[in-house]
Design an enzyme around this catalytic site. Structure first.
Site, PDB file in Angstrom:
ATOM      1  N   LYS A  90       0.810  -1.227   0.000  1.00 18.17           N
ATOM      2  CA  LYS A  90       0.000   0.000   0.000  1.00 18.17           C
ATOM      3  C   LYS A  90       0.845   1.280   0.000  1.00 18.17           C
ATOM      4  O   LYS A  90       0.457   2.293  -0.560  1.00 18.17           O
ATOM      5  CB  LYS A  90      -0.934   0.015   1.217  1.00 18.17           C
ATOM      6  CG  LYS A  90      -1.963  -1.111   1.222  1.00 18.17           C
ATOM      7  CD  LYS A  90      -3.281  -0.635   0.677  1.00 18.17           C
ATOM      8  CE  LYS A  90      -4.291  -1.717   0.372  1.00 18.17           C
ATOM      9  NZ  LYS A  90      -4.392  -2.839   1.268  1.00 18.17           N
ATOM     10  N   SER A 142       1.697  -9.857  -0.876  1.00  5.43           N
ATOM     11  CA  SER A 142       1.356  -8.431  -0.803  1.00  5.43           C
ATOM     12  C   SER A 142       1.628  -7.815   0.565  1.00  5.43           C
ATOM     13  O   SER A 142       1.846  -6.615   0.680  1.00  5.43           O
ATOM     14  CB  SER A 142      -0.113  -8.226  -1.176  1.00  5.43           C
ATOM     15  OG  SER A 142      -0.954  -9.072  -0.406  1.00  5.43           O
ATOM     16  N   GLU A 175     -10.065   6.112   2.904  1.00  4.81           N
ATOM     17  CA  GLU A 175     -10.906   5.063   3.470  1.00  4.81           C
ATOM     18  C   GLU A 175      -9.988   3.911   3.828  1.00  4.81           C
ATOM     19  O   GLU A 175      -8.909   3.768   3.268  1.00  4.81           O
ATOM     20  CB  GLU A 175     -11.946   4.606   2.442  1.00  4.81           C
ATOM     21  CG  GLU A 175     -11.459   3.555   1.428  1.00  4.81           C
ATOM     22  CD  GLU A 175     -10.334   4.019   0.502  1.00  4.81           C
ATOM     23  OE1 GLU A 175     -10.226   5.237   0.253  1.00  4.81           O
ATOM     24  OE2 GLU A 175      -9.555   3.161   0.039  1.00  4.81           O
TER      25      GLU A 175
HETATM   26  C1  LIG Z   1      -5.225  -4.027   1.067  1.00  9.36           C
HETATM   27  C2  LIG Z   1      -4.506  -5.280   0.856  1.00  9.36           C
HETATM   28  C3  LIG Z   1      -4.820  -6.165  -0.209  1.00  9.36           C
HETATM   29  C4  LIG Z   1      -5.982  -5.958  -1.131  1.00  9.36           C
HETATM   30  O1  LIG Z   1      -5.931  -4.825  -1.928  1.00  9.36           O
HETATM   31  P1  LIG Z   1      -5.511  -4.823  -3.457  1.00  9.36           P
HETATM   32  O2  LIG Z   1      -5.773  -3.434  -3.882  1.00  9.36           O
HETATM   33  O3  LIG Z   1      -6.381  -5.816  -4.178  1.00  9.36           O
HETATM   34  O4  LIG Z   1      -4.079  -5.186  -3.541  1.00  9.36           O
HETATM   35  C5  LIG Z   1      -4.035  -7.289  -0.384  1.00  9.36           C
HETATM   36  N1  LIG Z   1      -3.019  -7.571   0.446  1.00  9.36           N
HETATM   37  C6  LIG Z   1      -2.698  -6.768   1.502  1.00  9.36           C
HETATM   38  C7  LIG Z   1      -1.566  -7.153   2.380  1.00  9.36           C
HETATM   39  C8  LIG Z   1      -3.431  -5.602   1.725  1.00  9.36           C
HETATM   40  O5  LIG Z   1      -3.102  -4.815   2.761  1.00  9.36           O
END
Ligand SMILES: *Cc1c(COP(=O)(O)O)cnc(C)c1O
Length: 393
Positions: free
Chosen positions: A89, A377, A111
């Site tokens: 993020k 992610s 948000e």
């Molecule tokens: C917010 C988040 C997501 C989902 O959001 P995307 O916009 O689809 O990437 C996925 N993994 C983590 C660790 C997140 O914090």
């Protein structure tokens, strides 16, 4: 033909900017400015320096040998979990706050669902000395207490939202309402590839540093700059969008996206938007939306707060509609099992969201020589309680 955005802000039939009259000027200003700013030398040098020295990029591309052995392919993990604040993020919020500053905005709103985007936004607001207001569903405020405390410590105001299911969709509605009241001085930092044009494209570009790095990292490691498969989880689509950005029109690369099946697509307790959604308009863009026969948005469900959203970015809706991407549903139990597996095989505790990408591995049929890049992610620190409690039930 390209799978990237066209000059009108559409991906095939998806996207566009469906916003109330009062926001037209805001959105139009941003549409006119964002590419100029992003492509300017001043932006690029500051953005790149922050990604390197503040976020900690490049993130490693790690060859996971035990996971590879288990699934019979060469699996590389793109380690977004090692970024400052623990997820991808921050790549986006660093970029958007520089754009906000360039446009002379003084006040930032955002948000958040799980709180990861809220923390990433509050972080860059502290860094840039800007006022920060984060809208968060009251249910999520309770579920994600530590992230709420982090945002407060960083100086942000967290506003609990009491409408609807009191989760991400409701927080987004409230943020849009705030933006309508303060269009002149406020910049809305959206956390995913959703919202009215240019947000999906702007966020995808700011996250595209992920695939830019994958290219040279693969070249260095295997002497070829593309994989056979790219895999990622999809909530709104930003980590997936960043992972595939530089490969989206390269048909040698297969794209596999995991959405949250929740308790199972057929149970109704699910956030599997591609599997169940119908075309509709949500939060300023046309995309697939989980909705009833008469167009009411249905409440989604996933064990993972970051994937608990009834929509999906227009870029991903278009790739699914045109079969450019394979979209799999991964249920809560499959994601939890995958998180434990990665932890025991590689010593990496993934975020629950990322565990959904890993949960697609058992559903795949690889050849031994296949090169797979899977994006982790985020890290699992925020999810430890959920992991530990799951098998107690
Ligand atoms: C917010 C988040 C997501 C989902 O959001 P995307 O916009 O689809 O990437 C996925 N993994 C983590 C660790 C997140 O914090």
């Amino acid at each position: 033909m390209s799978y990237l955005v066209d000059q009108y802000g559409y991906y095939g039939e998806f996207g566009g900017a469906y916003v109330p009259e009062i926001l037209h000027k805001c959105v139009e200003d941003l549409q006119k400015e964002y590419l100029k700013v992003i492509e300017s030398e001043a932006f690029q040098s500051e953005y790149r320096a922050l990604l390197r020295d503040y976020v900690g990029r490049p993130s490693p591309l790690y060859y996971a040998s035990r996971l590879s052995e288990k699934y019979g392919a060469k699996i590389y993990l793109k380690r977004e979990d090692l970024n400052h604040t623990g997820a991808h993020k921050i790549n986006n919020t660093v970029g958007q706050i520089l754009i906000a500053r360039h446009m002379g905005k003084k006040r930032i709103i955002a948000e958040t669902g799980a709180g990861q985007h809220g923390v990433a936004t509050a972080t860059v607001c502290a860094l840039m000395n800007m006022e920060c207001v984060v809208y968060m569903g009251a249910t999520d405020v309770k579920r994600q207490h530590i992230n709420v405390e982090k945002m407060k410590m960083l100086g942000a105001t967290v506003v609990p939202v009491e409408s609807g299911n009191k989760t991400l969709k409701d927080a987004t509605n409230e943020a849009i309402r705030d933006w309508c009241c303060h269009p002149a001085d406020t910049f809305y930092i959206i956390g995913s590839t959703v919202g009215p044009h240019p947000y999906p494209d702007m966020v995808a570009r700011l996250q595209s540093v992920i695939s830019e790095e994958i290219k040279w990292q693969l070249q260095e490691k295997i002497g070829r700059d593309y994989p056979d498969y790219l895999m990622a989880c999809v909530g709104g689509g930003s980590n997936a969008g960043g992972t595939i950005y530089h490969y989206i029109d390269d048909e040698r690369v297969k794209i596999v996206l995991s959405e949250a099946g929740g308790l199972g697509v057929e149970t109704g307790k699910t956030a599997a938007t591609i599997a169940l959604g119908k075309v509709g308009i949500l939060h300023g863009a046309k995309s697939y939306v989980i909705q009833s026969e008469d167009g009411q948005i249905e409440e989604p469900y996933s064990i993972s707060a970051g994937l608990d959203y009834p929509g999906i970015g227009p870029m991903h809706a278009n790739m699914a509609a045109k079969a450019r991407a394979t979209v799999l549903s991964v249920n809560d139990d499959e994601a939890i099992a995958a998180a434990y597996e990665l932890t025991r095989l590689e010593g990496i505790i993934p975020a629950l969201e990322s565990a959904h990408a890993l949960g697609a591995l058992p559903k795949m049929q690889f050849k031994p020589e296949d090169i797979v890049v899977l994006t982790v992610s985020g890290r699992g620190d925020k999810d430890i309680e959920t992991y530990l409690n799951y098998y107690k039930k």
